[in-house]
Motif scaffolding. Structure first.
Motif, short mmCIF file in Angstrom:
data_model
loop_
_atom_site.label_atom_id
_atom_site.label_comp_id
_atom_site.label_asym_id
_atom_site.label_seq_id
_atom_site.Cartn_x
_atom_site.Cartn_y
_atom_site.Cartn_z
N VAL A 103 0.84 -1.19 0.00
CA VAL A 103 0.00 0.00 0.00
C VAL A 103 0.88 1.25 0.00
CG1 VAL A 103 -1.79 1.30 1.23
CG2 VAL A 103 -1.82 -1.21 1.26
N PHE A 104 0.66 2.12 -0.99
CA PHE A 104 1.35 3.41 -1.06
C PHE A 104 0.31 4.51 -0.88
CE2 PHE A 104 2.78 7.17 -3.40
CZ PHE A 104 4.05 7.35 -2.88
N VAL A 105 0.55 5.39 0.09
CA VAL A 105 -0.39 6.46 0.41
C VAL A 105 0.23 7.81 0.06
CG1 VAL A 105 -1.83 7.53 2.19
CG2 VAL A 105 -1.34 5.07 2.28
N VAL A 106 -0.46 8.60 -0.75
CA VAL A 106 0.00 9.94 -1.14
C VAL A 106 -0.26 10.91 0.02
CG1 VAL A 106 -0.19 11.78 -2.84
CG2 VAL A 106 -0.51 9.40 -3.54
N GLY A 107 0.72 11.74 0.34
CA GLY A 107 0.67 12.54 1.57
C GLY A 107 -0.07 13.85 1.51
N GLY A 108 -0.13 14.50 0.30
CA GLY A 108 -0.74 15.82 0.23
C GLY A 108 0.26 16.90 0.56
N GLY A 109 -0.21 17.99 1.19
CA GLY A 109 0.70 19.08 1.48
C GLY A 109 0.13 20.10 2.43
N TYR A 110 0.88 21.23 2.56
CA TYR A 110 0.46 22.28 3.49
C TYR A 110 1.08 23.60 3.05
CZ TYR A 110 5.09 21.53 5.64
OH TYR A 110 6.44 21.39 5.87
N PHE A 111 0.66 24.68 3.72
CA PHE A 111 1.14 26.03 3.42
C PHE A 111 2.08 26.47 4.53
CE2 PHE A 111 -3.18 25.57 1.77
CZ PHE A 111 -2.97 25.81 0.42
N ASP A 112 3.21 27.06 4.12
CA ASP A 112 4.24 27.44 5.09
C ASP A 112 4.80 28.81 4.71
OD1 ASP A 112 5.83 27.11 7.28
OD2 ASP A 112 7.24 25.73 6.34
N GLY A 113 5.74 29.29 5.50
CA GLY A 113 6.39 30.56 5.23
C GLY A 113 5.74 31.70 5.99
N THR A 115 4.04 34.28 5.06
CA THR A 115 2.66 34.60 4.65
C THR A 115 1.85 33.35 4.36
OG1 THR A 115 3.36 34.78 2.33
CG2 THR A 115 3.38 36.80 3.66
N LYS A 116 2.41 32.20 4.72
CA LYS A 116 1.75 30.91 4.50
C LYS A 116 1.37 30.73 3.03
CE LYS A 116 0.04 30.31 9.20
NZ LYS A 116 -1.14 30.06 10.07
N THR A 117 2.25 31.12 2.14
CA THR A 117 2.03 30.93 0.71
C THR A 117 3.09 30.04 0.08
OG1 THR A 117 3.21 33.00 0.25
CG2 THR A 117 0.81 33.11 0.42
N ASP A 118 4.00 29.52 0.87
CA ASP A 118 4.96 28.54 0.37
C ASP A 118 4.32 27.15 0.46
OD1 ASP A 118 6.86 30.51 0.01
OD2 ASP A 118 7.73 30.22 2.01
N LEU A 119 4.30 26.43 -0.66
CA LEU A 119 3.71 25.10 -0.68
C LEU A 119 4.75 24.06 -0.29
CD1 LEU A 119 1.52 25.19 -3.91
CD2 LEU A 119 0.77 25.33 -1.54
N LYS A 120 4.39 23.20 0.65
CA LYS A 120 5.27 22.12 1.08
C LYS A 120 4.51 20.79 0.99
CE LYS A 120 8.56 24.98 2.38
NZ LYS A 120 8.81 25.25 3.80
N GLY A 121 5.26 19.71 0.98
CA GLY A 121 4.64 18.39 0.87
C GLY A 121 4.71 17.60 2.16
N HIS A 122 3.61 16.94 2.50
CA HIS A 122 3.65 15.96 3.58
C HIS A 122 4.22 14.65 3.03
CE1 HIS A 122 1.88 17.72 7.12
NE2 HIS A 122 0.95 18.31 6.39
N PRO A 123 4.88 13.85 3.86
CA PRO A 123 5.49 12.62 3.36
C PRO A 123 4.46 11.64 2.79
CG PRO A 123 6.32 13.18 5.53
CD PRO A 123 5.16 14.08 5.27
N CYS A 124 4.80 11.02 1.68
CA CYS A 124 4.07 9.86 1.20
C CYS A 124 4.61 8.63 1.93
CB CYS A 124 4.24 9.69 -0.31
SG CYS A 124 3.62 11.09 -1.29
N LYS A 125 3.80 7.58 2.04
CA LYS A 125 4.18 6.41 2.82
C LYS A 125 4.00 5.13 2.02
CE LYS A 125 4.99 8.41 6.88
NZ LYS A 125 6.28 8.27 7.59
N LEU A 126 4.96 4.19 2.17
CA LEU A 126 4.87 2.87 1.57
C LEU A 126 4.80 1.83 2.68
CD1 LEU A 126 4.92 0.99 -0.93
CD2 LEU A 126 7.42 0.96 -0.71
N TYR A 127 3.79 0.96 2.62
CA TYR A 127 3.60 -0.09 3.62
C TYR A 127 3.71 -1.45 2.94
CZ TYR A 127 1.89 3.60 6.68
OH TYR A 127 1.78 4.74 7.44
#
Length: 592
Positions: A103-113, A115-127
């Protein structure tokens, strides 16, 4: 006069002096001045069934599996961007060749910086699947502890034909291809090779699917793109609900962008050939499935577009021709486009042809396009009972699967709104199980969610969905992702021992790609048809094996494969209750 459908916007009419002039005006203003579809009356609910007292079809076993993954959107930053509405997917595939689905799960992301306009990624996971529905997090061991970006989707294929499954991950501004390689210690690892091979898609990349579109044996990659949103093009939109100043904008606030088709040059390089196939910026792409819908042995491409016409590319010997509107699968029964997200294809009624299924937005029916043959489809949602669930839900991940082993493919749908404050519905919504049952004049789909178990009684923000036999017991299990919520693993306990089953793994000559192949199992009483597909569902990838619940088909007489871009081959009936490998050109099936 019906209005052009527009997602959650106030209704606006284009005036004209006569009926024809009014219609022309509506069509002319539909792009520049977004309007909303006039609300349709809720379909009549289906007669309520007697209370279900049998065993639940699914058991939520997430807690016991060891899978601990969440797909994030970044909504906690209160940016209210349309980027947050899509969510992320999941893939089921055997990455290490031990015969068990990982099972591989895509992590998505979040806003940082600042002004919270920098896009960052949450880790994807392999099980890794250890057996017995136990999984081990092998993300680090498999080389996937990388600098992730804001991710959405995943698609799996053996792109270089070395016999090992690779995968691509999509997201905002980037896609990446991960090659499956030996780790030097008897295991497997993944190495990012996208830039090296020229697979460097830009823009907002969402759904993806692999399939050999030109017949050279190597899978090509279709990548959906959504729209031209960016922080430089990030308008503020009012909420539907009174007293709430802001909510997520609809896609009509943005322009669609051109999708991409990457030609696979012998597993050594990729190049974007979308211009050669006359791709145009006409669709906000989300879901995609590659499957042979016209029976010519070549993989065709169907794309679910949000708030724009859906695409159907027929494969004309390697050239893709878009004919969705002419085929009857671009719009709904009123001739209006929908907000389409997830998609799949199957022979739901025993015709031997692939019908197309699409999940849609609130206020719209999920669409079942019945395949009439001759590259023509008929909108059948009302006729087959899909409307019984009402119009308040927003559909995402979905799949055809024979959930109870009776030989007929059922439907499962994950629901969840894209707005934080919707009217006429809730943000978290119930998933649905549709049972494929006999009805007047043919097959119908009955809402049997009350049989699904505890998971189907709790509203959620459903997004990705993948189907696969995680414990190799002949029953299709489900893995579902949720926006800002934990992944759910649902073990199928509904297909009882009363129904025999047969599992098939197809293998092409020299590991060539087989998307577009058609498999039939001939029983004493009827013939069952399944299709080898690329993509499908929503941002997700399902078990590549072909699983037949045999139901009342009777004793199996033979199995036939119509190989994509190839010949037709037949095998004597293999033993039921097991998985078998059918290798192109070899006479004997191999028990797995």
């Amino acid at each position: 006069m019906p209005a052009v459908p527009r997602r959650y916007r106030p209704l606006a009419w284009c005036a004209g002096a006569v009926a024809l002039a009014a219609l022309v005006a509506v069509l002319a203003c539909s792009r520049s001045a977004p309007t909303a579809k006039a609300p349709e009356p809720e379909p009549e609910p289906a007669p309520s069934e007697p209370p279900y007292t049998g065993p639940a079809w699914f058991k939520d076993v997430t807690e016991d599996t060891g899978i601990r993954a969440t797909c994030r959107t970044g909504e906690e930053a209160d940016q209210y961007t349309i980027l947050e509405s899509l969510g992320a997917g999941v893939a089921l595939f055997d990455y290490d060749g031990d015969g068990k689905l990982d099972v591989f799960v895509v992590g998505g992301g979040y806003f940082d910086g600042p002004t919270k306009t920098d896009l960052k990624g949450h880790p994807c996971k392999l099980y890794r699947n250890l057996g017995g529905l136990k999984f081990e997090d092998v993300t680090d061991k498999a080389g996937l502890n990388v600098a992730w970006w804001y991710t959405h989707g995943v698609a799996v294929a053996d792109y270089d034909r070395d016999g090992w499954p690779d995968f691509v991950v999509t997201g905002f501004g980037r896609v990446e291809l991960f090659h499956n390689e030996p780790d030097g210690m008897g295991g497997r690892k993944f190495v990012a090779v996208g830039a090296k091979l020229g697979l460097t898609a830009t823009g907002w990349c969402t759904g993806a699917a692999w399939g050999d579109t030109d017949g050279d044996g190597f899978p090509d990659l279709y990548v959906c793109r959504y729209c031209d949103w960016s922080f430089a093009n990030n308008p503020q939109c009012k909420a539907q609900t009174g007293g709430i100043p802001r909510d997520v904008c609809p896609p009509q606030k943005f322009k669609p962008v051109v999708h991409a088709l990457f030609k696979n040059d012998g597993g050594k390089a990729f190049r974007d050939v979308s211009a050669e196939h006359n791709f145009k910026p006409d669709g906000c792409g989300l879901g995609v499935v590659i499957v042979d819908v016209n029976g010519d042995g070549r993989p065709d491409v169907y794309v679910a577009n949000d708030a724009t016409n859906n695409f159907l590319f027929f494969n004309r010997g390697g050239r893709l021709e878009e004919k969705g509107l002419a085929a009857g699968v671009a719009v709904d029964e009123s001739g209006l486009y929908n907000g389409s997200m997830g998609t799949d294809a199957a022979d739901y009624d025993g015709t031997g042809r692939a019908a197309i299924w699409v999940t849609n937005f609130q206020g719209e029916l999920h669409a079942l396009y019945h395949n009439l043959g001759g590259e023509v489809f008929d909108f059948r949602s009302r006729k087959v009972g899909i409307g019984a669930i009402g119009l308040s839900r927003v559909g995402f991940g979905t799949a055809f699967a024979d959930l109870d082993g009776d030989g007929w493919e059922d439907l499962v749908v994950a629901h969840g709104h894209v707005l934080r404050h919707p009217t006429g519905g809730t943000a978290k919504q119930l998933p649905v199980l549709f049972h494929n049952a006999p009805g007047e004049g043919g097959r119908v789909f009955k809402d049997v969610s009350n049989r699904g178990g505890a998971y189907f009684k709790v509203p959620a923000l459903g997004r990705g969905l993948a189907v696969g036999d995680l414990d190799n017991d002949g029953r299709p299990d489900l893995v579902v992702t949720h926006s800002n919520g934990a992944v759910a693993v649902l073990r199928n306990e509904g297909a009882t021992g009363n129904h025999p089953w047969l599992g098939l793994r197809l293998a092409g000559k020299a590991h060539r790609d087989l998307v577009g192949s058609t498999v039939t199992v001939e029983g004493e009483k009827r013939t069952l048809t399944r299709f080898v597909k690329g993509g499908s569902s929503y941002l997700s990838a399902s078990d590549p094996r072909v699983l037949f619940g045999l139901g009342d088909a009777g004793k199996v007489k033979r199995v036939t494969v119509k190989w994509s871009w190839g010949e037709t081959q037949t095998w004597d009936a293999p033993e039921v209750g097991a998985y078998w490998e059918l290798k192109e050109g070899e006479k004997a099936a191999k028990k797995m």
